[in-house]
Design a protein around this motif. Sequence first.
Motif, mmCIF file in Angstrom:
data_model
loop_
_atom_site.group_PDB
_atom_site.id
_atom_site.type_symbol
_atom_site.label_atom_id
_atom_site.label_comp_id
_atom_site.label_asym_id
_atom_site.label_seq_id
_atom_site.Cartn_x
_atom_site.Cartn_y
_atom_site.Cartn_z
ATOM 1 N N THR A 272 0.848 -1.212 0.000
ATOM 2 C CA THR A 272 0.000 0.000 0.000
ATOM 3 C C THR A 272 0.875 1.251 0.000
ATOM 4 O OG1 THR A 272 -0.226 0.226 2.430
ATOM 5 C CG2 THR A 272 -1.815 -1.205 1.323
ATOM 6 N N VAL A 273 1.998 1.175 0.722
ATOM 7 C CA VAL A 273 2.858 2.359 0.830
ATOM 8 C C VAL A 273 3.600 2.620 -0.485
ATOM 9 C CG1 VAL A 273 4.855 3.344 2.038
ATOM 10 C CG2 VAL A 273 3.068 2.172 3.337
ATOM 11 N N LYS A 274 4.086 1.560 -1.133
ATOM 12 C CA LYS A 274 4.761 1.757 -2.419
ATOM 13 C C LYS A 274 3.824 2.405 -3.447
ATOM 14 C CE LYS A 274 8.091 -2.119 -2.316
ATOM 15 N NZ LYS A 274 8.404 -3.415 -2.983
ATOM 16 N N GLU A 275 2.576 1.952 -3.482
ATOM 17 C CA GLU A 275 1.647 2.541 -4.461
ATOM 18 C C GLU A 275 1.477 4.031 -4.220
ATOM 19 O OE1 GLU A 275 -2.064 0.737 -5.516
ATOM 20 O OE2 GLU A 275 -1.217 -1.268 -5.727
ATOM 21 N N GLN A 276 1.417 4.422 -2.950
ATOM 22 C CA GLN A 276 1.203 5.844 -2.673
ATOM 23 C C GLN A 276 2.478 6.656 -2.860
ATOM 24 O OE1 GLN A 276 -1.605 7.179 -2.605
ATOM 25 N NE2 GLN A 276 -0.981 9.262 -2.147
ATOM 26 N N ILE A 277 3.643 6.048 -2.623
ATOM 27 C CA ILE A 277 4.893 6.787 -2.867
ATOM 28 C C ILE A 277 4.935 7.273 -4.312
ATOM 29 C CG2 ILE A 277 7.402 6.511 -3.160
ATOM 30 C CD1 ILE A 277 7.414 4.747 -0.668
ATOM 31 N N LEU A 278 4.474 6.426 -5.236
ATOM 32 C CA LEU A 278 4.605 6.764 -6.664
ATOM 33 C C LEU A 278 3.354 7.409 -7.245
ATOM 34 C CD1 LEU A 278 6.644 3.636 -7.750
ATOM 35 C CD2 LEU A 278 7.439 6.007 -7.583
ATOM 36 N N TYR A 279 2.352 7.648 -6.394
ATOM 37 C CA TYR A 279 1.104 8.236 -6.894
ATOM 38 C C TYR A 279 1.342 9.666 -7.406
ATOM 39 C CZ TYR A 279 -3.717 9.913 -6.965
ATOM 40 O OH TYR A 279 -4.915 10.449 -7.343
ATOM 41 N N GLU A 280 0.965 9.889 -8.651
ATOM 42 C CA GLU A 280 1.088 11.205 -9.303
ATOM 43 C C GLU A 280 2.527 11.709 -9.359
ATOM 44 O OE1 GLU A 280 -1.861 13.797 -7.517
ATOM 45 O OE2 GLU A 280 -3.419 13.053 -8.860
ATOM 46 N N ALA B 13 -0.401 -2.161 -9.588
ATOM 47 C CA ALA B 13 -0.192 -0.880 -10.270
ATOM 48 C C ALA B 13 -1.160 0.171 -9.766
ATOM 49 C CB ALA B 13 -0.365 -1.060 -11.773
ATOM 50 N N ARG B 14 -0.755 1.433 -9.883
ATOM 51 C CA ARG B 14 -1.651 2.561 -9.570
ATOM 52 C C ARG B 14 -1.395 3.675 -10.559
ATOM 53 N NH1 ARG B 14 -2.427 4.848 -3.492
ATOM 54 N NH2 ARG B 14 -3.373 2.790 -3.356
ATOM 55 N N SER B 15 -2.477 4.309 -11.012
ATOM 56 C CA SER B 15 -2.389 5.437 -11.949
ATOM 57 C C SER B 15 -2.490 6.755 -11.208
ATOM 58 C CB SER B 15 -3.559 5.422 -12.942
ATOM 59 O OG SER B 15 -3.548 4.279 -13.723
ATOM 60 N N GLY B 16 -1.892 7.776 -11.789
ATOM 61 C CA GLY B 16 -2.103 9.146 -11.334
ATOM 62 C C GLY B 16 -2.133 10.044 -12.558
ATOM 63 N N ASP B 17 -2.634 11.253 -12.401
ATOM 64 C CA ASP B 17 -2.701 12.158 -13.550
ATOM 65 C C ASP B 17 -2.319 13.557 -13.144
ATOM 66 O OD1 ASP B 17 -5.253 12.502 -12.072
ATOM 67 O OD2 ASP B 17 -5.681 13.927 -13.659
ATOM 68 N N LYS B 18 -1.760 14.301 -14.060
ATOM 69 C CA LYS B 18 -1.603 15.761 -13.943
ATOM 70 C C LYS B 18 -1.829 16.303 -15.343
ATOM 71 C CE LYS B 18 0.498 16.478 -9.625
ATOM 72 N NZ LYS B 18 1.778 16.116 -9.041
ATOM 73 N N GLY B 19 -2.925 17.006 -15.541
ATOM 74 C CA GLY B 19 -3.246 17.491 -16.877
ATOM 75 C C GLY B 19 -3.398 16.326 -17.836
#
Lengths: 460, 118
Positions: A272-280, B13-19
């Motif tokens: 869970t922490v790794k996913e949030q470290i790289l979020y955005e 995996a996790r996605s994020g966005d900026k613009g």
Amino acid sequence: MVSSRGETGLGAGSGSIRIGCGAGFAGDRLDAAVPVVADLVATGGPACLIFEMLAERTLALAQLGRRNGGTGFDSHLIARLEPVLSDCLAHKIPIVGNFGAADPAGAAAAIAELARRLGTRAPRIAVITGDDLISGGLRPELRERIRAELPEGAEAMAANVYLGAAEIAAALSAGADVVVTGRVADPALALGPLVAHFGWGFDDHDRIAAGTLAGHLLECGAQVTGGYFADPGMKDVPDLARIGFPVAEIAEDGTMIITKPAGTGGAVTVRTVKEQILYEIHDPAAYLTPDVVLDLGEVEVEQVGPDRVAVSGARGHKRPETLKATICYPGGHLGEAEISYSGPNALARARAALEMVVPRLTEEIVWRGDFIGVSSVFGDDGNRHLGVTSLDARDVRLRVAVQSESEQAVEAALHEFGALYTCGPAGGAGLRTSRRPRFHTASALIPRDLVAPRWNWSEA
Amino acid sequence: MSREIELHRVAHARSGDKGDRLNVAVIAYRDADWPIIRTEVTEERVRALLADRQPGAVRRYELPRLQALNFVVDNVLDGGVNQSLNLDGHGKSLSFRVLEMKVAVPEGWIDFKEEELK
């Protein structure tokens, strides 16, 4: 009563501090902070509570609300603070939030009124300003920089610069119980209390980077405690209905443990922490903030107990020369229409419905179609996915999004979908339409000497 | 000898966005899965997976200490959340689009769930 807490909540210097997060966005659970505050009180020691509630569009909506005679701050602010304010004041747990939105002074007044109603001691409320580049009348050099980012004729509705943590820290060091901000960099909500508590210098890049990483991990609330993570069978998360929001325990050297209140749902794991470290995150070696350039390349995580993950290795480099501003301007109108076709030949009838409506849309309308039940979000953005065939699609919802600068054109387009009931293919059901104004955003880099962040005591 | 499976069993995996810029973090479930994603999940393959959206730049960053890859993809969000007509204007679902990628694993490889049951 907690005995380990001193007379002042922050500023003890050497011992660690616990920072809890009560909201990760404006729409977050209203009662999320309650178990967090209970945990901070029960554990004792220096602690702080932060709320992140200001997405890009949220601020434009707040500015619009203020101009239309409503409040320019989050309407749920009081509902969020009501169950925790008394405990925070009694136990010297400062509250820091960007819930001031377009009207930090107004939000501060509302919090003061809440305290009077609850019968607490009068909180010392600090208000941070200087992020709003528009409301005070634009300085000519700022006006030019903002105008340069907008299309011809567009007028900015909101333009706010992302402030850093210095003013938050200064207000807390002066004894603030509540710090109300507008636009600040989200991690600054946690970095400010850390700077106030440990006395870190802003030229101590690695510690400022560590505090920024702590803020980054906390700012999305439950996204680090098992929220937005569950994938049944692969990543199982217990009791999402009662998920606990995060608490970070940060030591003077910048190392930290991410955890959550005992007895709550969710999970804190290295995953869970790794996913949030790289979020955005874009370039992990250069996450730009107003206070530091954060380098995540050497960051390590380790499970050190149930729902306890140690995070270390944040590195920092000198802050950028400019501050980022986000500018919002009117972006026309979005309309959406949906109608369902089910049973034999469902997809063909949904497609016939689309083909009936499209020729009747005016030239100023931009549109996108989706056959929900076959595809809803993976399709491309040029309508090439509409050629899809599926023999087993027997319950399909046609969705069409339309956009135009003209509200009337969107209204007229949506009106065309009503006729699907009488003029369209057989069996259409459950028509719904909606429309709303949109905002476009642009970014500008603003030299620091054009921005004057400051903090003041609320006069309310 | 190797066989092909969905990336979904090897990584999360996790996605994020900026613009109009998307990032997708792809994280190995176990130590043993890190070399697999490092070899298999390339910029070219992510570009191919999102080809129907005609991506601009695709960049891959390696984070060996986290056993993760971070992909940054330009121009696949239809202008970004404030302009897109896609229901998913943030591109939040695209992490699972990437997890649909077929990757080669050695014969005899089992996923972390199967390992837990052993």
